[in-house]
Scaffold this active site. Structure first.
Site, PDB file in Angstrom:
ATOM      1  N   GLN A   1      -6.906  -1.780   2.604  1.00  0.00           N
ATOM      2  CA  GLN A   1      -6.269  -1.442   3.884  1.00  0.00           C
ATOM      3  C   GLN A   1      -7.038  -0.357   4.629  1.00  0.00           C
ATOM      4  O   GLN A   1      -7.349   0.695   4.061  1.00  0.00           O
ATOM      5  CB  GLN A   1      -4.833  -0.966   3.692  1.00  0.00           C
ATOM      6  CG  GLN A   1      -4.144  -0.873   5.056  1.00  0.00           C
ATOM      7  CD  GLN A   1      -2.767  -0.245   5.008  1.00  0.00           C
ATOM      8  OE1 GLN A   1      -2.625   0.938   4.723  1.00  0.00           O
ATOM      9  NE2 GLN A   1      -1.748  -1.042   5.292  1.00  0.00           N
TER      10      GLN A   1
ATOM     11  N   ASN B   1       8.855  -6.969   4.095  1.00  0.00           N
ATOM     12  CA  ASN B   1       8.730  -5.668   3.426  1.00  0.00           C
ATOM     13  C   ASN B   1       9.882  -4.752   3.825  1.00  0.00           C
ATOM     14  O   ASN B   1      10.347  -4.781   4.961  1.00  0.00           O
ATOM     15  CB  ASN B   1       7.375  -5.026   3.795  1.00  0.00           C
ATOM     16  CG  ASN B   1       7.237  -3.603   3.266  1.00  0.00           C
ATOM     17  OD1 ASN B   1       7.010  -2.680   4.038  1.00  0.00           O
ATOM     18  ND2 ASN B   1       7.387  -3.417   1.974  1.00  0.00           N
ATOM     19  N   GLY B   2      10.301  -3.959   2.847  1.00  0.00           N
ATOM     20  CA  GLY B   2      11.385  -2.992   3.074  1.00  0.00           C
ATOM     21  C   GLY B   2      12.555  -3.278   2.167  1.00  0.00           C
ATOM     22  O   GLY B   2      13.204  -4.325   2.285  1.00  0.00           O
ATOM     23  N   ASP B   3      12.775  -2.353   1.207  1.00  0.00           N
ATOM     24  CA  ASP B   3      13.926  -2.436   0.297  1.00  0.00           C
ATOM     25  C   ASP B   3      13.946  -3.697  -0.565  1.00  0.00           C
ATOM     26  O   ASP B   3      15.025  -4.176  -0.915  1.00  0.00           O
ATOM     27  CB  ASP B   3      15.252  -2.364   1.074  1.00  0.00           C
ATOM     28  CG  ASP B   3      15.398  -1.067   1.861  1.00  0.00           C
ATOM     29  OD1 ASP B   3      14.668  -0.104   1.541  1.00  0.00           O
ATOM     30  OD2 ASP B   3      16.230  -1.021   2.787  1.00  0.00           O
TER      31      ASP B   3
ATOM     32  N   GLY C   1       7.310  -1.957  -2.254  1.00  0.00           N
ATOM     33  CA  GLY C   1       6.706  -0.625  -2.173  1.00  0.00           C
ATOM     34  C   GLY C   1       7.319   0.309  -3.195  1.00  0.00           C
ATOM     35  O   GLY C   1       6.944   0.319  -4.370  1.00  0.00           O
ATOM     36  N   ARG C   2       8.344   1.064  -2.766  1.00  0.00           N
ATOM     37  CA  ARG C   2       8.903   2.086  -3.640  1.00  0.00           C
ATOM     38  C   ARG C   2       9.530   1.525  -4.908  1.00  0.00           C
ATOM     39  O   ARG C   2       9.674   2.243  -5.901  1.00  0.00           O
ATOM     40  CB  ARG C   2       9.902   2.938  -2.853  1.00  0.00           C
ATOM     41  CG  ARG C   2       9.180   3.856  -1.853  1.00  0.00           C
ATOM     42  CD  ARG C   2      10.114   4.394  -0.809  1.00  0.00           C
ATOM     43  NE  ARG C   2      10.635   3.319   0.039  1.00  0.00           N
ATOM     44  CZ  ARG C   2      11.517   3.498   1.017  1.00  0.00           C
ATOM     45  NH1 ARG C   2      11.968   4.700   1.260  1.00  0.00           N
ATOM     46  NH2 ARG C   2      11.934   2.477   1.745  1.00  0.00           N
TER      47      ARG C   2
ATOM     48  N   CYS D   1       1.830   2.828   9.981  1.00  0.00           N
ATOM     49  CA  CYS D   1       2.003   4.166   9.406  1.00  0.00           C
ATOM     50  C   CYS D   1       2.558   5.133  10.461  1.00  0.00           C
ATOM     51  O   CYS D   1       1.955   5.325  11.526  1.00  0.00           O
ATOM     52  CB  CYS D   1       0.683   4.700   8.873  1.00  0.00           C
ATOM     53  SG  CYS D   1       0.887   6.350   8.177  1.00  0.00           S
TER      54      CYS D   1
ATOM     55  N   PRO E   1       0.844  -1.195   0.000  1.00  0.00           N
ATOM     56  CA  PRO E   1       0.000   0.000   0.000  1.00  0.00           C
ATOM     57  C   PRO E   1       0.881   1.248   0.000  1.00  0.00           C
ATOM     58  O   PRO E   1       1.832   1.334   0.791  1.00  0.00           O
ATOM     59  CB  PRO E   1      -0.774  -0.124   1.311  1.00  0.00           C
ATOM     60  CG  PRO E   1       0.086  -0.967   2.199  1.00  0.00           C
ATOM     61  CD  PRO E   1       0.860  -1.895   1.299  1.00  0.00           C
TER      62      PRO E   1
ATOM     63  N   LYS F   1      -0.413  -5.047   8.729  1.00  0.00           N
ATOM     64  CA  LYS F   1       0.889  -4.614   8.214  1.00  0.00           C
ATOM     65  C   LYS F   1       1.527  -3.784   9.325  1.00  0.00           C
ATOM     66  O   LYS F   1       0.934  -2.805   9.800  1.00  0.00           O
ATOM     67  CB  LYS F   1       0.717  -3.785   6.939  1.00  0.00           C
ATOM     68  CG  LYS F   1       2.039  -3.309   6.365  1.00  0.00           C
ATOM     69  CD  LYS F   1       1.869  -2.871   4.921  1.00  0.00           C
ATOM     70  CE  LYS F   1       3.137  -2.270   4.364  1.00  0.00           C
ATOM     71  NZ  LYS F   1       3.455  -0.938   4.912  1.00  0.00           N
TER      72      LYS F   1
HETATM   73  C1  FMN Z   1       4.642   7.493  -0.237  1.00  0.00           C
HETATM   74  C2  FMN Z   1       4.402   6.316   0.661  1.00  0.00           C
HETATM   75  C3  FMN Z   1       3.107   6.007   1.030  1.00  0.00           C
HETATM   76  C4  FMN Z   1       2.859   4.916   1.876  1.00  0.00           C
HETATM   77  N1  FMN Z   1       1.576   4.611   2.205  1.00  0.00           N
HETATM   78  C5  FMN Z   1       1.316   3.530   2.991  1.00  0.00           C
HETATM   79  C6  FMN Z   1      -0.022   3.149   3.302  1.00  0.00           C
HETATM   80  O1  FMN Z   1      -1.008   3.760   2.864  1.00  0.00           O
HETATM   81  N2  FMN Z   1      -0.183   2.076   4.119  1.00  0.00           N
HETATM   82  C7  FMN Z   1       0.877   1.349   4.617  1.00  0.00           C
HETATM   83  O2  FMN Z   1       0.675   0.386   5.349  1.00  0.00           O
HETATM   84  N3  FMN Z   1       2.149   1.681   4.317  1.00  0.00           N
HETATM   85  C8  FMN Z   1       2.389   2.733   3.499  1.00  0.00           C
HETATM   86  N4  FMN Z   1       3.664   3.040   3.161  1.00  0.00           N
HETATM   87  C9  FMN Z   1       4.767   2.121   3.552  1.00  0.00           C
HETATM   88  C10 FMN Z   1       5.031   1.105   2.429  1.00  0.00           C
HETATM   89  O3  FMN Z   1       3.920   0.278   2.213  1.00  0.00           O
HETATM   90  C11 FMN Z   1       6.255   0.232   2.758  1.00  0.00           C
HETATM   91  O4  FMN Z   1       6.024  -0.387   3.991  1.00  0.00           O
HETATM   92  C12 FMN Z   1       7.548   1.044   2.839  1.00  0.00           C
HETATM   93  O5  FMN Z   1       7.651   1.952   1.764  1.00  0.00           O
HETATM   94  C13 FMN Z   1       8.779   0.111   2.844  1.00  0.00           C
HETATM   95  O6  FMN Z   1       8.815  -0.685   1.676  1.00  0.00           O
HETATM   96  P1  FMN Z   1       9.752  -0.300   0.416  1.00  0.00           P
HETATM   97  O7  FMN Z   1      11.155  -0.164   0.944  1.00  0.00           O
HETATM   98  O8  FMN Z   1       9.579  -1.459  -0.550  1.00  0.00           O
HETATM   99  O9  FMN Z   1       9.244   0.990  -0.126  1.00  0.00           O
HETATM  100  C14 FMN Z   1       3.942   4.131   2.346  1.00  0.00           C
HETATM  101  C15 FMN Z   1       5.244   4.464   1.974  1.00  0.00           C
HETATM  102  C16 FMN Z   1       5.490   5.529   1.140  1.00  0.00           C
HETATM  103  C17 FMN Z   1       6.905   5.845   0.749  1.00  0.00           C
END
Ligand code: FMN
Length: 304
Positions: free
Chosen positions: A66, A193-195, A216-217, A96, A11, A136
């Site tokens: 979510q 999750n993460g990176d 995510g990103r 969050c 998300p 999450k």
């Molecule tokens: C711009 C942005 C918006 C996000 N929105 C949500 C969200 O709505 N709900 C949630 O559980 N996590 C949210 N996250 C966290 C991501 O889902 C994820 O846990 C976090 O970016 C780490 O994963 P990544 O390193 O693959 O990006 C958000 C992160 C970013 C950067």
């Protein structure tokens, strides 16, 4: 090799809306995806007053909706409403870190500090719906309180089916490398999750005992990344993907909202390419869809 079903689209508020999920889905038909977080207050309030048309998820495949909030009754009601909209599962946001959610609303990551309330919310949501419920969360509030195991045990007792674990604390926000712990003795499947950026990262976390990986990103400007992680050789025409994504956004939001909203996506699609900063400056001044399409075609020299 692993399957698309093991790689979740995370998300991302303001990003993983229906148009974005549609474009990701084109490349990864079987990948589970999570919607942007939605406040239980806005779901229940808007539903009661018939204030807005909610997304229907029936035609979207494996989509989890979510929810976030701190009100037990409203969280259960919101979950029920989203189940009625065709969500395949309900995900509860317990990670969050933004002050509006975690401090002022006492929701999101704050639930890592109040396991009693978190347990009540999970119990109520699980009882309210027939579809699976997930959470999450993060490692904990800060370095001194990495108590994700306790929360996962409470989740399992509540009937939560699985959890996504972001390998950072609330205090870390999104900074520094994500560090994922040993989850082999967890009572429910845990998604890492993460990176997670490539197939090697997925393989690494699966070998560690995680049931799946959540990106995510890594999806930004690369909605095809999940299929690539699964070893599929996807021919990617970035301009065609960006134009298709823009069409979905126009269809969903209308021109006035979609064009400014699409600026960030245009920046991500063009990131790292020659002249991308000039392209970004140009796109940021555009207010109509036709001019935006021309700018995209010119930048990638794509004239189909
Ligand atoms: C711009 C942005 C918006 C996000 N929105 C949500 C969200 O709505 N709900 C949630 O559980 N996590 C949210 N996250 C966290 C991501 O889902 C994820 O846990 C976090 O970016 C780490 O994963 P990544 O390193 O693959 O990006 C958000 C992160 C970013 C950067």
């Amino acid at each position: 090799m692993f399957s698309q079903k093991q790689i979740f689209a995370a998300p991302l508020a303001g990003i993983t809306d229906r148009p974005f999920r549609r474009i990701v889905r084109q490349f990864a038909p079987d990948a589970p995806m999570v919607t942007e977080m939605i406040s239980c207050h806005s779901i229940v309030g808007a539903h009661k007053n018939c204030l807005r048309n909610f997304d229907r998820y029936d035609d979207e495949g494996a989509v989890g909706a979510q929810i976030f909030g701190a009100n037990v009754k409203l969280m259960a009601e919101a979950a029920k409403i989203l189940e009625g909209q065709g969500a395949r599962w309900i995900d509860i946001n317990m990670g969050c870190p933004v002050p509006k959610v975690a401090t002022r609303a006492g929701a999101g990551a704050f639930l890592m500090r109040d396991h009693v309330l978190a347990g009540k919310i999970m119990d109520a949501v699980v009882r309210a719906v027939k579809i699976p419920v997930s959470i999450k969360t993060r490692l904990g509030w800060d370095e001194e309180h990495k108590d994700w195991r306790d929360l996962i045990n409470i989740a399992a007792d509540s009937g939560v089916k699985f959890a996504a674990l972001h390998g950072r604390t609330r205090a870390q926000l999104y900074v520094g490398p994500a560090v994922l712990p040993d989850v082999t003795d967890a009572p429910i499947p845990i998604i890492a999750n993460g990176d997670i950026k490539n197939a090697d990262d997925v393989e690494r976390v699966l070998n560690m005992g995680f049931a799946g990986a959540m990106v995510g990103r890594g999806l930004l400007g690369q909605p095809w990344i999940i299929s690539q992680m699964c070893g599929m050789d996807v021919p990617v025409n970035v301009a065609a993907v960006a134009l298709q994504h823009l069409e979905y956004a126009l269809e969903y939001y209308g021109e006035k909202t979609a064009v400014p909203m699409f600026r960030k996506h245009a920046a991500w699609y063009s990131a790292g390419m020659k002249n991308s900063s000039e392209f970004r400056i140009r796109v940021n001044q555009i207010t109509d869809a036709e001019t935006l399409k021309v700018a995209i075609r010119e930048f990638w020299d794509y004239h189909c």
